[in-house]
Each structure stands twice: as C-alpha cells, then as structure tokens.
Motif scaffolding. Sequence first.
Motif, PDB file in Angstrom:
ATOM      1  N   SER A 152      41.488  39.808  37.903  1.00 58.61           N
ATOM      2  CA  SER A 152      42.324  39.900  36.705  1.00 58.61           C
ATOM      3  C   SER A 152      41.475  40.107  35.442  1.00 58.61           C
ATOM      4  CB  SER A 152      43.158  38.627  36.572  1.00 58.61           C
ATOM      5  OG  SER A 152      43.888  38.628  35.377  1.00 58.61           O
ATOM      6  N   ASP A 153      40.408  39.342  35.317  1.00 55.44           N
ATOM      7  CA  ASP A 153      39.539  39.461  34.140  1.00 55.44           C
ATOM      8  C   ASP A 153      38.896  40.846  34.062  1.00 55.44           C
ATOM      9  OD1 ASP A 153      40.181  36.882  33.460  1.00 55.44           O
ATOM     10  OD2 ASP A 153      38.269  36.012  34.109  1.00 55.44           O
ATOM     11  N   LYS A 154      38.385  41.350  35.190  1.00 53.55           N
ATOM     12  CA  LYS A 154      37.754  42.683  35.201  1.00 53.55           C
ATOM     13  C   LYS A 154      38.778  43.761  34.873  1.00 53.55           C
ATOM     14  CE  LYS A 154      33.444  42.513  36.125  1.00 53.55           C
ATOM     15  NZ  LYS A 154      32.608  42.209  35.023  1.00 53.55           N
ATOM     16  N   SER A 155      39.963  43.644  35.458  1.00 54.02           N
ATOM     17  CA  SER A 155      41.002  44.647  35.219  1.00 54.02           C
ATOM     18  C   SER A 155      41.391  44.690  33.747  1.00 54.02           C
ATOM     19  CB  SER A 155      42.239  44.345  36.072  1.00 54.02           C
ATOM     20  OG  SER A 155      41.940  44.464  37.432  1.00 54.02           O
ATOM     21  N   LYS A 156      41.569  43.525  33.143  1.00 53.12           N
ATOM     22  CA  LYS A 156      41.915  43.472  31.718  1.00 53.12           C
ATOM     23  C   LYS A 156      40.803  44.053  30.861  1.00 53.12           C
ATOM     24  CE  LYS A 156      44.979  39.515  31.940  1.00 53.12           C
ATOM     25  NZ  LYS A 156      45.100  38.073  31.723  1.00 53.12           N
ATOM     26  N   HIS A 157      39.576  43.684  31.172  1.00 57.17           N
ATOM     27  CA  HIS A 157      38.433  44.144  30.381  1.00 57.17           C
ATOM     28  C   HIS A 157      38.302  45.670  30.406  1.00 57.17           C
ATOM     29  CE1 HIS A 157      34.521  44.005  28.444  1.00 57.17           C
ATOM     30  NE2 HIS A 157      34.064  44.820  29.382  1.00 57.17           N
ATOM     31  N   TYR A 158      38.529  46.273  31.565  1.00 62.06           N
ATOM     32  CA  TYR A 158      38.380  47.721  31.710  1.00 62.06           C
ATOM     33  C   TYR A 158      39.695  48.487  31.547  1.00 62.06           C
ATOM     34  CZ  TYR A 158      33.544  47.138  33.123  1.00 62.06           C
ATOM     35  OH  TYR A 158      32.202  46.852  33.137  1.00 62.06           O
ATOM     36  N   GLY A 159      40.793  47.783  31.286  1.00 59.86           N
ATOM     37  CA  GLY A 159      42.075  48.433  31.043  1.00 59.86           C
ATOM     38  C   GLY A 159      42.724  49.039  32.278  1.00 59.86           C
ATOM     39  N   PRO A 213      45.484  48.681  35.208  1.00 57.76           N
ATOM     40  CA  PRO A 213      46.682  47.908  35.533  1.00 57.76           C
ATOM     41  C   PRO A 213      46.493  47.097  36.818  1.00 57.76           C
ATOM     42  CG  PRO A 213      47.228  50.197  35.103  1.00 57.76           C
ATOM     43  CD  PRO A 213      45.749  50.114  35.152  1.00 57.76           C
ATOM     44  N   LEU A 214      47.021  45.876  36.822  1.00 60.06           N
ATOM     45  CA  LEU A 214      46.933  44.978  37.971  1.00 60.06           C
ATOM     46  C   LEU A 214      48.338  44.562  38.365  1.00 60.06           C
ATOM     47  CD1 LEU A 214      45.236  43.104  39.872  1.00 60.06           C
ATOM     48  CD2 LEU A 214      45.371  41.396  38.044  1.00 60.06           C
ATOM     49  N   ARG A 259      41.576  35.909  42.328  1.00 58.80           N
ATOM     50  CA  ARG A 259      42.618  36.392  41.413  1.00 58.80           C
ATOM     51  C   ARG A 259      42.098  36.436  39.972  1.00 58.80           C
ATOM     52  NH1 ARG A 259      48.061  36.866  41.835  1.00 58.80           N
ATOM     53  NH2 ARG A 259      48.054  35.875  43.870  1.00 58.80           N
ATOM     54  N   LYS A 260      41.391  35.380  39.553  1.00 58.30           N
ATOM     55  CA  LYS A 260      40.866  35.331  38.187  1.00 58.30           C
ATOM     56  C   LYS A 260      39.793  36.400  37.974  1.00 58.30           C
ATOM     57  CE  LYS A 260      38.800  32.280  34.727  1.00 58.30           C
ATOM     58  NZ  LYS A 260      38.633  33.398  33.860  1.00 58.30           N
TER      59      LYS A 260
END
Length: 98
Positions: free
Chosen positions: A51-58, A60-61, A47-48
């Motif tokens: 979540s971190d990759k999704s946030k970094h690349y913009g 949506p998760l 999950r982490k």
Amino acid sequence: MSKLHQLLGLAMRAGKVVSGEERVLSAIRSGVAFLVLISDDAALNARKKISDKSKHYGVPLMTAGSRSELGRALGKAERVVVAVTDPGFAKAIRKRCE
C-alpha cells in the motif's frame, strides 16, 4: 469465476502480470505496474508495504478476493499480490471492479 478474475487470467496468458511481493515491488518502483491487486487475506505487513509503495508511486491498489481465488485466476498456486503491467488490461480490470 468473476469477470475480474477472467480478465486477470487473460492478462496472465498475455504475459502482462507479475506476481509475488518482491517482483511486484520491483514493478512498482520501475514504473511498469499500472495496477496492483492484493488479496483480502494478505498479512498486515505485506498489505502495508504494498500500500505504501503504491501510494508513493501513484499506482492504483485494489483488493481482489482471497489468495486462492487470485492464484486460481492466474492458473498458479495461491498468490497474495499481483501487478498488471499493461495499461489496457489495468483499465479494463478497474472498470469491472467499479
């Protein structure tokens, strides 16, 4: 089966979904993932990382039920994380979840 899972199954049949942690991370990095769905019973490390990759690349998760529900929607065994690689399907799925 919910409307979300029906749309996810349709996207899978259209070839617009990738599943599995490494394939999803690769899709996020390469810019082809428009939405990432993770099961609510995913391991904390997975999950982490997602979540971190999704946030970094913009990207949506969203959480989308259990791993067995995700797998059933795709017509596969249990799945923890999937990425939608079509902007139209991603938009429709996000709209259904709001």
